[in-house]
Motif scaffolding. Sequence first.
Motif, PDB file in Angstrom:
ATOM      1  N   SER A 283     -18.767  34.108 -38.221  1.00  0.00           N
ATOM      2  CA  SER A 283     -19.761  32.877 -38.333  1.00  0.00           C
ATOM      3  C   SER A 283     -19.484  32.047 -36.920  1.00  0.00           C
ATOM      4  CB  SER A 283     -19.242  31.986 -39.298  1.00  0.00           C
ATOM      5  OG  SER A 283     -18.095  31.334 -39.152  1.00  0.00           O
ATOM      6  N   ASN A 284     -20.470  31.318 -36.796  1.00  0.00           N
ATOM      7  CA  ASN A 284     -20.422  30.273 -35.701  1.00  0.00           C
ATOM      8  C   ASN A 284     -19.312  29.467 -35.720  1.00  0.00           C
ATOM      9  OD1 ASN A 284     -22.565  31.829 -34.960  1.00  0.00           O
ATOM     10  ND2 ASN A 284     -23.706  30.067 -34.327  1.00  0.00           N
ATOM     11  N   GLU A 285     -18.741  29.040 -36.805  1.00  0.00           N
ATOM     12  CA  GLU A 285     -17.618  28.224 -36.903  1.00  0.00           C
ATOM     13  C   GLU A 285     -16.472  28.932 -36.437  1.00  0.00           C
ATOM     14  OE1 GLU A 285     -19.704  28.806 -39.462  1.00  0.00           O
ATOM     15  OE2 GLU A 285     -20.565  26.709 -39.668  1.00  0.00           O
ATOM     16  N   ILE A 286     -16.192  30.052 -36.568  1.00  0.00           N
ATOM     17  CA  ILE A 286     -15.477  31.083 -36.242  1.00  0.00           C
ATOM     18  C   ILE A 286     -15.302  30.981 -34.818  1.00  0.00           C
ATOM     19  CG2 ILE A 286     -14.146  33.302 -36.509  1.00  0.00           C
ATOM     20  CD1 ILE A 286     -13.509  31.438 -38.754  1.00  0.00           C
ATOM     21  N   GLN A 287     -16.713  31.386 -34.245  1.00  0.00           N
ATOM     22  CA  GLN A 287     -16.753  31.646 -32.866  1.00  0.00           C
ATOM     23  C   GLN A 287     -16.419  30.413 -31.983  1.00  0.00           C
ATOM     24  OE1 GLN A 287     -17.594  34.520 -31.750  1.00  0.00           O
ATOM     25  NE2 GLN A 287     -18.603  35.385 -33.536  1.00  0.00           N
ATOM     26  N   ARG A 288     -16.689  29.062 -32.632  1.00  0.00           N
ATOM     27  CA  ARG A 288     -16.144  27.858 -32.104  1.00  0.00           C
ATOM     28  C   ARG A 288     -14.696  27.787 -31.917  1.00  0.00           C
ATOM     29  NH1 ARG A 288     -21.577  26.256 -33.467  1.00  0.00           N
ATOM     30  NH2 ARG A 288     -22.446  25.034 -31.628  1.00  0.00           N
ATOM     31  N   ASN A 289     -14.091  28.202 -33.079  1.00  0.00           N
ATOM     32  CA  ASN A 289     -12.483  28.066 -33.072  1.00  0.00           C
ATOM     33  C   ASN A 289     -11.989  28.979 -32.007  1.00  0.00           C
ATOM     34  OD1 ASN A 289     -12.698  26.770 -35.351  1.00  0.00           O
ATOM     35  ND2 ASN A 289     -12.023  28.181 -36.679  1.00  0.00           N
ATOM     36  N   ILE A 290     -12.693  30.066 -31.687  1.00  0.00           N
ATOM     37  CA  ILE A 290     -12.153  31.096 -30.787  1.00  0.00           C
ATOM     38  C   ILE A 290     -12.232  30.557 -29.168  1.00  0.00           C
ATOM     39  CG2 ILE A 290     -12.572  33.208 -29.490  1.00  0.00           C
ATOM     40  CD1 ILE A 290     -13.662  34.329 -32.248  1.00  0.00           C
ATOM     41  N   LEU A 291     -13.205  29.753 -28.998  1.00  0.00           N
ATOM     42  CA  LEU A 291     -13.541  29.274 -27.611  1.00  0.00           C
ATOM     43  C   LEU A 291     -12.643  28.049 -27.535  1.00  0.00           C
ATOM     44  CD1 LEU A 291     -17.544  28.835 -27.574  1.00  0.00           C
ATOM     45  CD2 LEU A 291     -16.047  30.479 -26.273  1.00  0.00           C
ATOM     46  N   SER A 292     -12.436  27.333 -28.794  1.00  0.00           N
ATOM     47  CA  SER A 292     -11.517  25.846 -28.403  1.00  0.00           C
ATOM     48  C   SER A 292     -10.007  26.265 -28.274  1.00  0.00           C
ATOM     49  CB  SER A 292     -11.647  25.175 -29.819  1.00  0.00           C
ATOM     50  OG  SER A 292     -10.801  25.536 -30.859  1.00  0.00           O
ATOM     51  N   LYS A 293      -9.703  27.718 -28.925  1.00  0.00           N
ATOM     52  CA  LYS A 293      -8.265  27.974 -28.498  1.00  0.00           C
ATOM     53  C   LYS A 293      -8.040  28.770 -27.313  1.00  0.00           C
ATOM     54  CE  LYS A 293      -5.653  29.882 -31.943  1.00  0.00           C
ATOM     55  NZ  LYS A 293      -5.559  30.510 -33.180  1.00  0.00           N
ATOM     56  N   ALA A 294      -9.058  29.985 -27.400  1.00  0.00           N
ATOM     57  CA  ALA A 294      -8.760  30.876 -26.229  1.00  0.00           C
ATOM     58  C   ALA A 294      -9.407  30.503 -24.904  1.00  0.00           C
ATOM     59  CB  ALA A 294      -9.330  32.108 -26.637  1.00  0.00           C
ATOM     60  N   VAL A 295     -10.430  29.588 -24.779  1.00  0.00           N
ATOM     61  CA  VAL A 295     -10.938  29.130 -23.631  1.00  0.00           C
ATOM     62  C   VAL A 295     -10.554  27.799 -23.125  1.00  0.00           C
ATOM     63  CG1 VAL A 295     -13.297  28.957 -22.336  1.00  0.00           C
ATOM     64  CG2 VAL A 295     -12.893  30.714 -24.063  1.00  0.00           C
ATOM     65  N   LEU A 296     -10.692  27.032 -24.088  1.00  0.00           N
ATOM     66  CA  LEU A 296     -10.329  25.672 -23.780  1.00  0.00           C
ATOM     67  C   LEU A 296      -9.075  25.303 -23.851  1.00  0.00           C
ATOM     68  CD1 LEU A 296     -13.473  23.848 -25.390  1.00  0.00           C
ATOM     69  CD2 LEU A 296     -13.260  24.549 -23.140  1.00  0.00           C
ATOM     70  N   GLY A 297      -8.161  26.142 -24.642  1.00  0.00           N
ATOM     71  CA  GLY A 297      -6.669  25.934 -24.723  1.00  0.00           C
ATOM     72  C   GLY A 297      -6.359  24.823 -25.503  1.00  0.00           C
ATOM     73  N   LEU A 298      -7.198  24.508 -26.682  1.00  0.00           N
ATOM     74  CA  LEU A 298      -6.902  23.299 -27.796  1.00  0.00           C
ATOM     75  C   LEU A 298      -6.079  23.729 -28.554  1.00  0.00           C
ATOM     76  CD1 LEU A 298     -10.638  21.915 -28.072  1.00  0.00           C
ATOM     77  CD2 LEU A 298      -8.675  20.936 -26.484  1.00  0.00           C
ATOM     78  N   PRO A 299      -5.323  23.075 -29.358  1.00  0.00           N
ATOM     79  CA  PRO A 299      -4.388  23.557 -30.355  1.00  0.00           C
ATOM     80  C   PRO A 299      -5.256  24.003 -31.711  1.00  0.00           C
ATOM     81  CG  PRO A 299      -4.167  21.122 -30.272  1.00  0.00           C
ATOM     82  CD  PRO A 299      -5.117  21.635 -29.055  1.00  0.00           C
ATOM     83  N   GLY A 300      -4.630  25.127 -32.230  1.00  0.00           N
ATOM     84  CA  GLY A 300      -5.383  25.893 -33.209  1.00  0.00           C
ATOM     85  C   GLY A 300      -5.282  25.146 -34.509  1.00  0.00           C
TER      86      GLY A 300
END
Length: 300
Positions: A283-300
């Motif tokens: 889902s797009n929520e999960i894709q956003r989680n991936i971007l926030s963690k793996a690309v932006l380096g935000l805490p999970g």
Amino acid sequence: MRGRDMGVQMVGPLIIKFGTDAQKAYWLPRILSCEDIWCQGYSEPGAGSDLANLRTNAVIDGDEFVINGQKIWTTMAHDSTHIFMLVRTDPKAPKKQQGISFILVPMDQPGVEVRTITTLAGETEFCEVFFDDARTPCENLVGELNKGWTMAKSLLSFERVFIGAPSLAQNALGQLETYARGAGRFDDPVFCDRFAEVALDVEDHAALYARFADQLKRGEPLGADVSMLKIWVTETFQKITELMIEVAGPDGGTLGPLQVGNVGVDVLAAFYKARPTTIYGGSNEIQRNILSKAVLGLPG
Ligand SMILES: Cc1cc2nc3c(=O)[nH]c(=O)nc-3n(C[C@H](O)[C@H](O)[C@H](O)COP(=O)(O)OP(=O)(O)OC[C@H]3O[C@@H](n4cnc5c(N)ncnc54)[C@H](O)[C@@H]3O)c2cc1C
């Protein structure tokens, strides 16, 4: 014309990457000729976004796996000859991502039952698939036993390129343009402004897609940023179909093509088609989680 199977886009690239020479020699020509039609058996009741929760199990019996459990939302399973699936092969593994294997299974056997699910649009596009002592030869294991999670993740990046392709939004934009032109909406500057906004989104997305496609052509692995493609194209697709419904006004709820001049545009079907796109393939929520963690380096 190629059928709507997941052979070329999904299991084929995976066999090329992880399969044995014998698997490549056997399966790849059959994928290209459409002799085998594939569906994807990942999701289960209780294992969607959190896919590693999957419980369908496979136990080795002689030179075969014996499979028991259930998959759901399996697109086109009723038209497929084979299913590639994730199964639990070591229930005692310490982490749920461990002990999962990736196997190829023929559908035409007594232990496999397919039940279609009818969508809101009245189509039978996906299915439940039940496995009751279904069997597949051990030689249909791809990669190492209990290491299927690595391959599942690799396959998801192929899937994200495939479902992130611009055609979904481009086709819908073409339909919107045809319908709005026929309905005389291009005389309205407010509509023109909104049309330009979605048209530019479609162009920008196509440019981004070309960048990822070039990366693939150069043989480079795709990073987690590929999630952007899926989010962008599916949300643009939804915006376009919502605008089309608005343009259609009270006719927007009508089943079947709406006539404008000598062409018919099925506004409601396009709207229905767009709804699930933000759910499937992660889902797009999960894709956003991936971007926030793996690309932006935000805490999970
Ligand atoms: C049209 C269609 C075709 C499909 N085809 C296939 C197929 O061929 N094969 C296959 O295996 N599967 C297929 N699926 C299943 C699809 O992959 C799952 O629906 C998807 O992964 C979501 O899982 P779920 O439905 O169990 O929802 P859930 O995981 O229960 O999620 C419910 C909601 O909670 C949100 N959510 C969940 N976890 C989080 C989190 N950590 N952070 C933020 N939000 C969260 C989700 O985004 C969603 O909005 C298909 C689905 C659709 C709609």
